[in-house]
Design a protein around this motif. Structure first.
Motif, PDB file in Angstrom:
ATOM      1  N   GLY A 192      -3.477 -97.382  62.480  1.00  0.00           N
ATOM      2  CA  GLY A 192      -2.537 -98.295  62.558  1.00  0.00           C
ATOM      3  C   GLY A 192      -3.036 -99.923  63.407  1.00  0.00           C
ATOM      4  N   ALA A 193      -3.199 -99.936  64.218  1.00  0.00           N
ATOM      5  CA  ALA A 193      -4.084-100.661  65.025  1.00  0.00           C
ATOM      6  C   ALA A 193      -4.633-102.532  63.968  1.00  0.00           C
ATOM      7  N   VAL A 194      -4.289-103.299  63.695  1.00  0.00           N
ATOM      8  CA  VAL A 194      -4.415-104.783  63.714  1.00  0.00           C
ATOM      9  C   VAL A 194      -5.212-105.382  64.038  1.00  0.00           C
ATOM     10  N   GLN A 195      -5.923-105.140  65.632  1.00  0.00           N
ATOM     11  CA  GLN A 195      -6.668-105.873  66.308  1.00  0.00           C
ATOM     12  C   GLN A 195      -7.814-104.904  67.449  1.00  0.00           C
ATOM     13  N   PRO A 196      -9.090-104.995  66.952  1.00  0.00           N
ATOM     14  CA  PRO A 196      -9.814-103.773  67.513  1.00  0.00           C
ATOM     15  C   PRO A 196      -9.434-104.196  68.599  1.00  0.00           C
ATOM     16  N   SER A 197      -9.772-103.056  69.805  1.00  0.00           N
ATOM     17  CA  SER A 197     -10.288-102.966  71.390  1.00  0.00           C
ATOM     18  C   SER A 197     -11.457-102.352  71.426  1.00  0.00           C
ATOM     19  N   ARG A 198     -12.255-103.116  72.284  1.00  0.00           N
ATOM     20  CA  ARG A 198     -13.758-103.206  72.666  1.00  0.00           C
ATOM     21  C   ARG A 198     -13.993-102.500  73.351  1.00  0.00           C
ATOM     22  N   GLY A 199     -12.624-101.979  74.483  1.00  0.00           N
ATOM     23  CA  GLY A 199     -12.047-101.025  75.779  1.00  0.00           C
ATOM     24  C   GLY A 199     -13.354-101.612  76.582  1.00  0.00           C
ATOM     25  N   TYR A 200     -12.277-101.114  77.899  1.00  0.00           N
ATOM     26  CA  TYR A 200     -14.463-101.786  79.098  1.00  0.00           C
ATOM     27  C   TYR A 200     -13.926 -99.783  79.614  1.00  0.00           C
ATOM     28  N   GLY A 201     -15.205-100.363  80.608  1.00  0.00           N
ATOM     29  CA  GLY A 201     -15.114 -99.174  81.801  1.00  0.00           C
ATOM     30  C   GLY A 201     -15.155 -97.974  81.393  1.00  0.00           C
ATOM     31  N   SER A 202     -15.782 -97.062  82.339  1.00  0.00           N
ATOM     32  CA  SER A 202     -15.796 -95.282  82.031  1.00  0.00           C
ATOM     33  C   SER A 202     -15.035 -94.863  81.569  1.00  0.00           C
TER      34      SER A 202
END
Length: 200
Positions: A85-95
């Protein structure tokens, strides 16, 4: 003995040359996944959320590195779970260990959250990549509205899960239990001065 040393040197050289290539493929997977959210391709994302059935989307995720197909399919599944259901993607960060540290509430996060600690204990105790516990971690991060781990790094880490030299489980545990950033005396004085000024 010299032959053994040369053999070890050659193995290390091969490992060093393959790591950047592996990371590049993990990054390609991450870019493809982010593109699915950007292009609103909810059909493929829904397919990826079904881990027990091989759909075209799972097969496509594995194309980025056939030697690590299973890991790439797992990361694609976790990405789709987080982005439901997300509109914007999240690249994320860290382990994943650093990401699990973000799980919790205002009362406590990471090691200060009993659920997060139990979850991390189960993950680092697993001899094989623990997909069920990883799914639970990603679901918790989503429900806490916290950033996920770096998807490309997650793919690399899971691919080296059983590599004793890489020590992925150990590094995740270290990241999870890392102390919070310390407040310096200078920052503390600035805070107290600001508070005093607002009171007068």
């Amino acid at each position: 003995m010299i032959a053994d040393a040369l053999g070890t040197e050659n193995r290390n050289a091969v490992a060093d040359s393959t790591e950047p290539r592996e990371s590049a493929r993990s990054e390609q997977l991450s870019q493809w996944l982010l593109g699915l959210v950007n292009s609103r391709n909810y059909g493929k994302l829904a397919e990826l959320r079904r881990p027990s059935i091989s759909h075209n989307a799972h097969i496509e995720a594995g194309w980025f590195d056939p030697e690590r197909r299973q890991v790439f399919e797992q990361v694609a599944f976790l990405f789709a779970v987080y982005h439901r259901g997300a509109v914007q993607p999240s690249r994320g960060y860290g382990s994943l260990g650093a990401a699990a540290r973000r799980i919790g509430t205002s009362l406590g996060r990471g090691p200060d959250d009993a659920g997060a600690s139990r979850l991390m204990d189960r993950i680092v105790a697993s001899r094989r990549p623990p997909l069920r516990h990883l799914q639970h971690t990603i679901t918790r991060l989503r429900s806490c509205d916290q950033q996920p781990p770096s998807w490309s790094r997650l793919a690399d880490d899971l691919a080296h899960w059983t590599d004793r030299q890489a020590r992925i489980r150990y590094h995740w545990a270290v990241d999870f239990h890392a102390p919070p950033p310390r407040t310096t005396a200078r920052n503390y004085n600035a805070t107290t001065t600001t508070t005093k000024d607002t009171l007068t």
